[in-house]
Design a protein around this motif. Structure first.
Motif, PDB file in Angstrom:
ATOM      1  N   GLN A  71     -10.074  17.366 145.260  1.00  0.00           N
ATOM      2  CA  GLN A  71      -9.404  16.704 144.359  1.00  0.00           C
ATOM      3  C   GLN A  71      -9.926  16.841 142.953  1.00  0.00           C
ATOM      4  N   ALA A  72     -11.400  16.789 142.831  1.00  0.00           N
ATOM      5  CA  ALA A  72     -11.965  17.098 141.537  1.00  0.00           C
ATOM      6  C   ALA A  72     -11.799  18.497 141.068  1.00  0.00           C
TER       7      ALA A  72
ATOM      8  N   GLU B  42      -8.533  19.426 139.178  1.00  0.00           N
ATOM      9  CA  GLU B  42      -8.421  18.975 138.124  1.00  0.00           C
ATOM     10  C   GLU B  42      -9.336  19.968 137.078  1.00  0.00           C
ATOM     11  N   ARG B  43     -10.342  20.121 137.581  1.00  0.00           N
ATOM     12  CA  ARG B  43     -11.286  21.254 136.746  1.00  0.00           C
ATOM     13  C   ARG B  43     -10.811  22.722 136.673  1.00  0.00           C
TER      14      ARG B  43
ATOM     15  N   PRO C 192      -7.740  24.425 137.239  1.00  0.00           N
ATOM     16  CA  PRO C 192      -6.560  25.162 136.523  1.00  0.00           C
ATOM     17  C   PRO C 192      -6.763  25.353 134.963  1.00  0.00           C
ATOM     18  N   ARG C 193      -6.199  26.555 134.439  1.00  0.00           N
ATOM     19  CA  ARG C 193      -6.264  26.895 133.401  1.00  0.00           C
ATOM     20  C   ARG C 193      -5.694  26.389 132.138  1.00  0.00           C
ATOM     21  N   GLU C 194      -5.918  26.658 130.926  1.00  0.00           N
ATOM     22  CA  GLU C 194      -5.303  26.088 129.740  1.00  0.00           C
ATOM     23  C   GLU C 194      -3.815  25.805 129.517  1.00  0.00           C
TER      24      GLU C 194
ATOM     25  N   THR D 248      -3.968  16.790 144.062  1.00  0.00           N
ATOM     26  CA  THR D 248      -4.522  16.679 142.668  1.00  0.00           C
ATOM     27  C   THR D 248      -3.261  17.680 142.049  1.00  0.00           C
ATOM     28  N   LEU D 249      -2.979  18.558 142.622  1.00  0.00           N
ATOM     29  CA  LEU D 249      -1.797  19.415 142.112  1.00  0.00           C
ATOM     30  C   LEU D 249      -0.309  18.726 142.219  1.00  0.00           C
TER      31      LEU D 249
ATOM     32  N   LEU E  44       0.218  22.879 127.403  1.00  0.00           N
ATOM     33  CA  LEU E  44      -0.138  21.721 127.862  1.00  0.00           C
ATOM     34  C   LEU E  44       0.260  20.676 126.792  1.00  0.00           C
TER      35      LEU E  44
ATOM     36  N   ASN F  74      -1.723  20.158 134.477  1.00  0.00           N
ATOM     37  CA  ASN F  74      -1.395  20.854 135.674  1.00  0.00           C
ATOM     38  C   ASN F  74      -1.552  19.757 136.761  1.00  0.00           C
ATOM     39  N   SER F  75      -2.210  18.720 136.873  1.00  0.00           N
ATOM     40  CA  SER F  75      -2.306  17.668 137.690  1.00  0.00           C
ATOM     41  C   SER F  75      -1.095  16.694 137.460  1.00  0.00           C
ATOM     42  N   LYS F  76      -0.248  16.827 136.607  1.00  0.00           N
ATOM     43  CA  LYS F  76       0.759  15.871 136.317  1.00  0.00           C
ATOM     44  C   LYS F  76       0.429  14.531 135.552  1.00  0.00           C
TER      45      LYS F  76
ATOM     46  N   THR G  80     -11.013  14.916 133.045  1.00  0.00           N
ATOM     47  CA  THR G  80     -11.855  15.975 134.068  1.00  0.00           C
ATOM     48  C   THR G  80     -13.093  15.295 134.561  1.00  0.00           C
TER      49      THR G  80
ATOM     50  N   MET H  59     -12.865  12.406 136.842  1.00  0.00           N
ATOM     51  CA  MET H  59     -12.276  12.963 137.975  1.00  0.00           C
ATOM     52  C   MET H  59     -13.469  13.375 139.024  1.00  0.00           C
ATOM     53  N   CYS H  60     -14.485  14.038 138.201  1.00  0.00           N
ATOM     54  CA  CYS H  60     -15.858  14.535 138.873  1.00  0.00           C
ATOM     55  C   CYS H  60     -16.784  13.411 139.133  1.00  0.00           C
TER      56      CYS H  60
END
Lengths: 174, 139
Positions: free
Chosen positions: A46-47, A50-51, A53-55, A148-149, B56, B75-77, B108, B111-112
């Motif tokens: 899950q983390a 989030e971390r 994927p690109r910009e 997460t996606l 984004l 990307n995670s909506k 982010t 999330m971590c």
């Protein structure tokens, strides 16, 4: 770049620790440990989802997300890419219970011919029955990243001969 | 002084809401909910576009007489919406962009955080602190 061995050692100890705690090594206890490992992998996934994927918005469709798992996620965690990705979109009939609807499900098979968490163990059939313990965390990792996606899935793994293994990702469409 | 609100949405429920000054919160919440529709429209329009690079940062969602509403999606909506007073003309587009980027990086980090359960409302003081300092700079 972190030494890949660090995660491999930590993972080995995680599995060993969970199995050491179990006074009853019967099938019931095993299942709990596998679920615990899968759950840990899920939260990590899950983390990472989030971390990593690109910009930019890179996922147009489901296949893009699967490719991301095979390239970006695998390289980040295992320092190599997945060796093959196969898709198998088919309608699967569940048990014919009255009132059950057929759900169209996408199935993907991710194959790693030299999975780093199995490579140090054997080349062939020795330790085959132990292999599932070493795949549970990674199944969760895949499921967590997908979650997460925005993709709900069921991930299982199978080994025919070490160190090659297959991860089966079944997309759950609600 | 420039009023502003920042809200983060996962799917369509809020993960985090912050307004300065706080007494106008309710009015902003309503506005931000309507802007979610605009965010969804923009996202689906982008999906159909054939451009390779889809950003984004969604830019200005819609202006009203008194406020400007900006959007950003990950990307995670996760959707970020920011409301800024129209009278604040000093705020440039690239400043808004960098504010969203900061929010994204902090999200982010949340999330971590092992004490954060994905999907819960954000209660991290570190996140609060980042948002506070960012909003103070705007005012």
């Amino acid at each position: 770049m972190a030494d890949p061995a660090l995660f491999e050692f930590l993972h080995t100890e995680m599995v060993a620790e969970l199995w050491a705690q179990d006074p009853d090594p019967g099938p019931g206890g095993q299942k709990t440990s596998l679920l615990v490992l899968e759950g840990m992998g899920f939260r990590v996934g899950q983390a990472l989802g989030e971390r990593l994927p690109r910009e930019t918005l890179t996922f147009r469709e489901e296949l893009d997300i699967l490719k991301f798992l095979c390239k970006d996620l695998w390289v980040a965690v295992f320092h190599k890419q997945m060796d093959s990705l196969r898709t198998n979109h088919q309608v699967q009939a569940p048990l014919r219970l009255p009132g059950t609807l057929l759900c169209p499900q996408g199935t993907y098979v991710l194959q790693d011919n030299s999975f780093p968490l199995l490579v140090r163990m054997a080349s062939g059939l020795q330790y085959l029955e132990e292999a599932p313990k070493f795949l549970a965390f990674t199944c969760g990792l895949l499921r967590g990243t997908l979650s997460t996606l925005g993709v709900k899935s069921l991930v299982t793994a199978s080994v025919a001969a070490l160190p090659a293994c297959k991860f089966q990702v079944v997309i759950q469409k609600l | 002084d420039a009023l502003s609100t920042i809200i983060l949405f996962l799917q369509n429920y809020p993960l985090y809401i912050r307004s300065i000054p706080t007494e106008n919160e309710l009015k902003f919440h309503y506005m931000v909910h309507t802007s979610l529709d605009v965010v969804d429209e923009k996202i689906s329009a982008m999906g159909k576009a054939l451009v390779d690079q889809r950003e984004l940062y969604l830019g200005l969602l819609y202006p009203t007489e008194d406020y400007k509403v900006y959007g950003y999606v990950t990307n995670s909506k996760v959707k970020f919406v920011m409301v800024v007073d129209s009278s604040n003309t000093a705020l440039r587009d690239n400043e808004i962009r960098s504010m969203f980027r900061k929010l994204h990086n902090s999200y982010t980090d949340v999330m971590c955080n092992p004490f954060y359960n994905p999907g819960d409302r954000i209660q991290s003081r570190a996140f609060d602190g980042m948002v506070t300092s960012m909003m103070i700079q705007v005012c």
